[in-house]
Design an enzyme around this catalytic site. Structure first.
Site, PDB file in Angstrom:
ATOM      1  N   TYR A 144      23.034  72.423  -8.850  1.00 46.71           N
ATOM      2  CA  TYR A 144      22.069  73.459  -9.228  1.00 46.71           C
ATOM      3  C   TYR A 144      22.751  74.814  -9.376  1.00 46.71           C
ATOM      4  CZ  TYR A 144      17.808  76.300  -9.093  1.00 46.71           C
ATOM      5  OH  TYR A 144      16.797  77.189  -9.386  1.00 46.71           O
ATOM      6  N   GLN A 208      18.205  83.007   9.714  1.00 49.79           N
ATOM      7  CA  GLN A 208      18.549  83.226   8.308  1.00 49.79           C
ATOM      8  C   GLN A 208      17.378  83.914   7.603  1.00 49.79           C
ATOM      9  OE1 GLN A 208      17.944  80.308   9.762  1.00 49.79           O
ATOM     10  NE2 GLN A 208      17.439  78.676   8.335  1.00 49.79           N
ATOM     11  N   PRO A 272      22.273  79.200   2.289  1.00 46.76           N
ATOM     12  CA  PRO A 272      22.652  80.609   2.458  1.00 46.76           C
ATOM     13  C   PRO A 272      22.021  81.244   3.689  1.00 46.76           C
ATOM     14  CG  PRO A 272      21.131  80.341   0.620  1.00 46.76           C
ATOM     15  CD  PRO A 272      21.512  78.972   1.056  1.00 46.76           C
TER      16      PRO A 272
END
Length: 310
Positions: A144, A208, A272
């Site tokens: 992706y 996160q 991430p």
């Protein structure tokens, strides 16, 4: 009246875009292979004489006429784009080539729906468009991430070499009605689990961060980008209000009145740690900023899932 082609038009974002374009008096051709899109998202548009649905996979050429092309076709959630990673990469690369070729032939303006994932697990925070990213080219998310990066390259090469009129946007986390309850995205996951009274699954320790933009705001930004002259992008579109995943889980528990508990599982590979857009360019060039606050958007999304699930 413009004739507008929307690839991925039966998906979450694509169907909202088709709504807005048809309601604005355009003739819209919706192209979708229905891998992640759903015909129920556009069922209300099918009787409209200014709307046309074609089931088609953009990895194969198609010959249509268009004044504008919005290229949104690609699985966008990890569950779906990792299901068949080779096909995901083909959709980004071959799909871009086919749509750019169509734009070149018809002299249409074409917009690429790119993604914040081009920044990878960023070393710069928040992320401006000038940042080139930190992407693992051989990981489980690479089909992706790198597919979208390659599509951006193709767009700018077609622009430089063949003078195709391009627009490139980088979409940050977006949520709202018509999200697929099985897509594995954090907002839909948490809402569905909360409404069912199941444990809410947080991956990693929940620290996160993400930034969440409501779908109506994003669609406004996309259309403004398409119709602004003398700009190619890339331009970030997203909400710069940042929060931790754990904070989002607790907020959804409160808004749904759920008795769900939060459980923690290992963080997936290459997920991430931080994600927040710099939107100075969007403010300056498009006069666009998100307007819908998170609580308001989540309430609308929760109501949608209540109806969809029960």
């Amino acid at each position: 009246m413009k004739q507008i082609l929307v690839t991925g038009g039966a998906g979450f974002l694509g169907s909202h875009l088709c709504d807005k374009l048809v309601n604005s008096g355009n003739y819209v051709v919706c192209l979708d292979n229905l891998f992640t899109g759903d015909k129920k998202n556009i069922r209300h548009l099918l009787p409209n004489e200014n709307f046309e649905f074609i089931r088609h996979d953009i990895t194969q050429p198609i010959y249509l006429e268009a004044d504008q092309i919005y290229n949104l076709a690609c699985p966008a959630s990890p569950v779906h784009y990792q299901f068949n990673p080779i096909k995901t990469l083909k959709t980004s690369v071959l799909g871009a080539i086919n749509m750019l070729g169509l734009a070149k032939r018809t002299k249409a303006r074409i917009l690429q729906a790119s993604t914040s994932e081009v920044y990878g697990d960023p070393k710069i925070h928040p992320q401006p468009e000038s940042y080139w990213g930190s992407v693992n080219p051989i990981g489980i998310r690479s089909c992706y991430d790198e597919g979208k990066r390659a599509a951006e390259t193709l767009f700018f090469d077609y622009h430089r070499q063949n003078h195709v009129d391009i627009r490139v946007i980088r979409i940050f986390n977006t949520y709202g009605p018509r999200m697929n309850p099985e897509d594995g995205r954090v907002v839909s996951n948490f809402i569905v689990q909360a409404l069912k009274g199941e444990d809410i699954t947080v991956y990693g320790n929940g620290t996160q961060t993400r930034s969440f933009c409501y779908v109506d705001d994003l669609i406004d930004g996309i259309i403004k980008m398409m119709n602004t002259e003398d700009i190619t992008g890339p331009i970030n579109l997203g909400n710069p209000a940042e929060m931790t995943v754990a904070e989002l889980a607790n907020k959804i528990i409160t808004l749904t009145g759920s008795k769900s508990k939060i459980i923690y599982k290992p963080l997936p590979s290459d997920d991430p740690i931080q994600r927040r857009p710099v939107i100075d360019l969007a403010k300056e060039k498009l006069h666009w900023t998100p307007k819908i606050q998170l609580d308001e958007g989540l309430f609308k999304t929760i109501e949608y899932f209540k109806n969809a699930l029960f």
